[in-house]
Design a protein around this motif. Structure first.
Motif, mmCIF file in Angstrom:
data_model
loop_
_atom_site.group_PDB
_atom_site.id
_atom_site.type_symbol
_atom_site.label_atom_id
_atom_site.label_comp_id
_atom_site.label_asym_id
_atom_site.label_seq_id
_atom_site.Cartn_x
_atom_site.Cartn_y
_atom_site.Cartn_z
ATOM 1 N N PRO A 70 22.669 8.434 65.517
ATOM 2 C CA PRO A 70 21.354 8.993 65.864
ATOM 3 C C PRO A 70 21.094 8.895 67.364
ATOM 4 O O PRO A 70 21.469 7.922 68.025
ATOM 5 N N LEU A 71 20.469 9.920 67.911
ATOM 6 C CA LEU A 71 20.207 9.977 69.339
ATOM 7 C C LEU A 71 18.810 9.460 69.643
ATOM 8 O O LEU A 71 17.883 9.641 68.845
ATOM 9 N N PRO A 72 18.630 8.823 70.783
ATOM 10 C CA PRO A 72 17.289 8.391 71.178
ATOM 11 C C PRO A 72 16.414 9.589 71.511
ATOM 12 O O PRO A 72 16.894 10.694 71.748
ATOM 13 N N THR A 73 15.118 9.372 71.536
ATOM 14 C CA THR A 73 14.188 10.437 71.894
ATOM 15 C C THR A 73 14.411 10.846 73.347
ATOM 16 O O THR A 73 14.509 10.000 74.225
ATOM 17 N N PRO A 74 14.513 12.157 73.612
ATOM 18 C CA PRO A 74 14.759 12.594 74.995
ATOM 19 C C PRO A 74 13.658 12.141 75.937
ATOM 20 O O PRO A 74 12.498 12.005 75.562
ATOM 21 N N SER A 75 14.041 11.928 77.170
ATOM 22 C CA SER A 75 13.081 11.523 78.179
ATOM 23 C C SER A 75 12.043 12.619 78.399
ATOM 24 O O SER A 75 12.342 13.809 78.341
ATOM 25 N N THR A 76 10.819 12.212 78.631
ATOM 26 C CA THR A 76 9.744 13.183 78.877
ATOM 27 C C THR A 76 9.549 13.437 80.373
ATOM 28 O O THR A 76 8.615 14.120 80.757
ATOM 29 N N SER A 77 10.423 12.878 81.194
ATOM 30 C CA SER A 77 10.308 13.109 82.627
ATOM 31 C C SER A 77 10.441 14.597 82.930
ATOM 32 O O SER A 77 11.281 15.289 82.355
ATOM 33 N N SER A 80 13.935 15.745 83.809
ATOM 34 C CA SER A 80 15.046 15.550 82.882
ATOM 35 C C SER A 80 15.651 16.899 82.472
ATOM 36 O O SER A 80 14.938 17.846 82.141
ATOM 37 N N PHE A 81 16.972 16.958 82.488
ATOM 38 C CA PHE A 81 17.667 18.182 82.074
ATOM 39 C C PHE A 81 17.372 18.513 80.616
ATOM 40 O O PHE A 81 17.291 19.689 80.233
ATOM 41 N N LEU A 82 17.179 17.489 79.788
ATOM 42 C CA LEU A 82 16.972 17.702 78.364
ATOM 43 C C LEU A 82 15.606 18.289 78.043
ATOM 44 O O LEU A 82 15.353 18.688 76.904
ATOM 45 N N THR A 83 14.710 18.328 79.017
ATOM 46 C CA THR A 83 13.409 18.955 78.786
ATOM 47 C C THR A 83 13.463 20.464 79.056
ATOM 48 O O THR A 83 12.490 21.163 78.776
ATOM 49 N N PHE A 84 14.576 20.953 79.585
ATOM 50 C CA PHE A 84 14.716 22.391 79.770
ATOM 51 C C PHE A 84 14.744 23.075 78.411
ATOM 52 O O PHE A 84 15.211 22.494 77.421
ATOM 53 N N PRO A 85 14.295 24.321 78.306
ATOM 54 C CA PRO A 85 14.395 25.061 77.045
ATOM 55 C C PRO A 85 15.852 25.167 76.590
ATOM 56 O O PRO A 85 16.765 25.229 77.418
ATOM 57 N N PRO A 86 16.089 25.176 75.271
ATOM 58 C CA PRO A 86 17.479 25.261 74.770
ATOM 59 C C PRO A 86 18.241 26.464 75.315
ATOM 60 O O PRO A 86 19.445 26.385 75.546
ATOM 61 N N GLU A 87 17.540 27.595 75.529
ATOM 62 C CA GLU A 87 18.225 28.787 76.029
ATOM 63 C C GLU A 87 18.832 28.546 77.409
ATOM 64 O O GLU A 87 19.936 29.004 77.715
ATOM 65 N N ILE A 88 18.085 27.810 78.269
ATOM 66 C CA ILE A 88 18.590 27.523 79.616
ATOM 67 C C ILE A 88 19.753 26.546 79.548
ATOM 68 O O ILE A 88 20.778 26.709 80.226
ATOM 69 N N ARG A 89 19.619 25.515 78.722
ATOM 70 C CA ARG A 89 20.714 24.543 78.587
ATOM 71 C C ARG A 89 21.977 25.240 78.061
ATOM 72 O O ARG A 89 23.081 24.984 78.530
ATOM 73 N N ASN A 90 21.797 26.132 77.080
ATOM 74 C CA ASN A 90 22.953 26.823 76.512
ATOM 75 C C ASN A 90 23.637 27.698 77.550
ATOM 76 O O ASN A 90 24.871 27.795 77.588
ATOM 77 N N ALA A 91 22.852 28.360 78.414
ATOM 78 C CA ALA A 91 23.438 29.185 79.469
ATOM 79 C C ALA A 91 24.257 28.331 80.430
ATOM 80 O O ALA A 91 25.329 28.745 80.892
ATOM 81 N N LEU A 145 30.468 16.788 80.474
ATOM 82 C CA LEU A 145 30.784 16.067 79.248
ATOM 83 C C LEU A 145 30.719 14.556 79.420
ATOM 84 O O LEU A 145 30.951 13.813 78.461
ATOM 85 N N LEU A 146 30.398 14.090 80.618
ATOM 86 C CA LEU A 146 30.407 12.649 80.907
ATOM 87 C C LEU A 146 29.022 12.117 81.251
ATOM 88 O O LEU A 146 28.907 11.025 81.795
ATOM 89 N N LEU A 147 27.967 12.870 80.936
ATOM 90 C CA LEU A 147 26.631 12.486 81.394
ATOM 91 C C LEU A 147 25.905 11.598 80.395
ATOM 92 O O LEU A 147 25.509 10.482 80.712
ATOM 93 N N CYS A 148 25.675 12.084 79.187
ATOM 94 C CA CYS A 148 25.016 11.277 78.158
ATOM 95 C C CYS A 148 25.381 11.848 76.796
ATOM 96 O O CYS A 148 25.948 12.940 76.699
ATOM 97 N N LYS A 149 25.034 11.127 75.719
ATOM 98 C CA LYS A 149 25.459 11.525 74.382
ATOM 99 C C LYS A 149 24.909 12.889 73.982
ATOM 100 O O LYS A 149 25.631 13.716 73.418
ATOM 101 N N GLN A 150 23.643 13.131 74.233
ATOM 102 C CA GLN A 150 23.058 14.381 73.776
ATOM 103 C C GLN A 150 23.638 15.570 74.524
ATOM 104 O O GLN A 150 23.958 16.592 73.921
ATOM 105 N N ILE A 151 23.790 15.447 75.835
ATOM 106 C CA ILE A 151 24.384 16.546 76.604
ATOM 107 C C ILE A 151 25.833 16.747 76.176
ATOM 108 O O ILE A 151 26.299 17.888 76.028
ATOM 109 N N THR A 152 26.544 15.648 75.968
ATOM 110 C CA THR A 152 27.930 15.758 75.516
ATOM 111 C C THR A 152 27.996 16.454 74.172
ATOM 112 O O THR A 152 28.843 17.331 73.950
ATOM 113 N N ARG A 153 27.104 16.090 73.258
ATOM 114 C CA ARG A 153 27.101 16.722 71.938
ATOM 115 C C ARG A 153 26.816 18.213 72.052
ATOM 116 O O ARG A 153 27.504 19.045 71.433
#
Length: 317
Positions: A70-77, A80-91, A145-153
């Motif tokens: 299980p992954l931790p809750t993404p940072s709300t900063s 944070s890259f993980l707060t970008f919309p999924p479409e942008i992350r996928n691109a 692929l070396l940044l964090c678990k969620q980005i790697t996944r």
């Protein structure tokens, strides 16, 4: 000598070429037929291996164990890259995580050879040095692929569903009896971790160079690595068949075609993850046209089309 089944296939390929030529001839005389033909011709990249949702799920199911936790809750900063919309992350993943092409690997190899040769030529003649013929091309893990678990996944979900295409034989250096092995450019562990692979085999290209025999040598090393271990979900084999009306060209080439099919089929039976691992596709090349086998009204592609006309066994000879 080739068996009756292969001779039947050769006759079928000749029929397909005849039908394709007639279709083009009708289109050259009739504006309506010409417009219909143009509408039927697929876009240059539409013939790439299509990955079904079932195959995609099978590939993603092989994630490393540490990514299944299980992954931790993404940072709300707000930064944070993980707060970008999924479409942008996928691109970004599509841009950052891609397999190299065979052409880029071989070009890099030649570029490094030229640089090494230039350095040697600048040294004193007494220096006992020479350019190695078998230096490997270094491949590096993408930093993303070396940044964090969620980005790697998330990034691995794209990488695992990428198709690695083998569409050219490696460079054939002067004095060598065969091309360099593919494992000089792609390591065995990397080959064994691939989920989707497309191999485009060119046959009947030259009376002086046995295309099928060369591809047999190349596939020996690849299948040897995969027989030891593989993660293949789908293997797509594309045969590109040239000069099918020239009997002298196919006297030995047809035997090599049989051997290729037999070798690949045996690998699928012995080491494949499931029945039907391999998908087969055949195209008859006819100058600037190509006709897909298996259709009474053949699908036609027009040169230049990178899906069909890329790669050749005589490219490096």
């Amino acid at each position: 000598m080739a068996g009756p089944e292969s001779r039947t296939k050769l006759a079928e390929w000749r029929v397909i070429q005849h039908r394709g030529r007639n279709k083009i001839l009708r289109a050259s005389r009739d504006p309506v037929a010409r417009a219909k033909l143009r509408a039927e011709i697929p876009s240059p990249m539409s013939g790439q291996l299509r990955i079904s949702e079932a195959d995609r799920a099978s590939a993603i199911a092989t994630f490393p164990a540490f990514l299944s936790e299980p992954l931790p809750t993404p940072s709300t900063s707000r930064h944070s890259f993980l707060t970008f919309p999924p479409e942008i992350r996928n691109a970004i993943y599509r841009y950052s995580v891609q397999y190299p092409t065979c052409r880029s690997l071989y070009d890099y190899y030649y570029d490094q050879k030229e640089k090494a040769k230039a350095k040697i030529e600048l040294r004193p003649r007494s220096a006992n040095t020479r350019v190695s013929r078998h230096s490997k091309v270094p491949l590096r893990t993408p930093t993303i692929l070396l940044l964090c678990k969620q980005i790697t996944r998330e990034a691995l979900s794209f990488l695992y569903c990428q198709v690695f295409v083998i569409d050219r034989i490696p460079p054939w250096l002067m004095g060598n009896s065969a091309p360099l092995p593919l494992t000089d450019f792609v390591s065995r562990p990397t080959l064994q971790s691939l989920r989707f692979v497309e191999i485009k085999i060119s046959l009947g290209e030259s009376a002086n160079v046995g295309s099928g025999n060369i591809w047999l040598g190349l596939l020996n090393g690849v299948l040897d690595a995969w027989s030891e271990r593989n993660a293949l979900v789908r293997l797509h084999i594309v045969f590109k068949l040239s000069n099918v009306t020239r009997p002298n060209m196919w006297f030995y080439e047809l035997e090599d075609f049989e051997k290729l099919v037999e070798k690949l089929s045996y690998f699928e039976f012995k080491h494949g993850s499931r029945p039907g691992l391999i998908r087969w596709e055949h195209w008859v090349l006819d100058f600037e046209y190509a006709y897909k086998v298996g259709y009474r009204n053949p699908i036609i592609r027009i040169h230049p089309d990178p899906y069909i006309w890329q790669g050749s066994v005589i490219e490096w000879v």
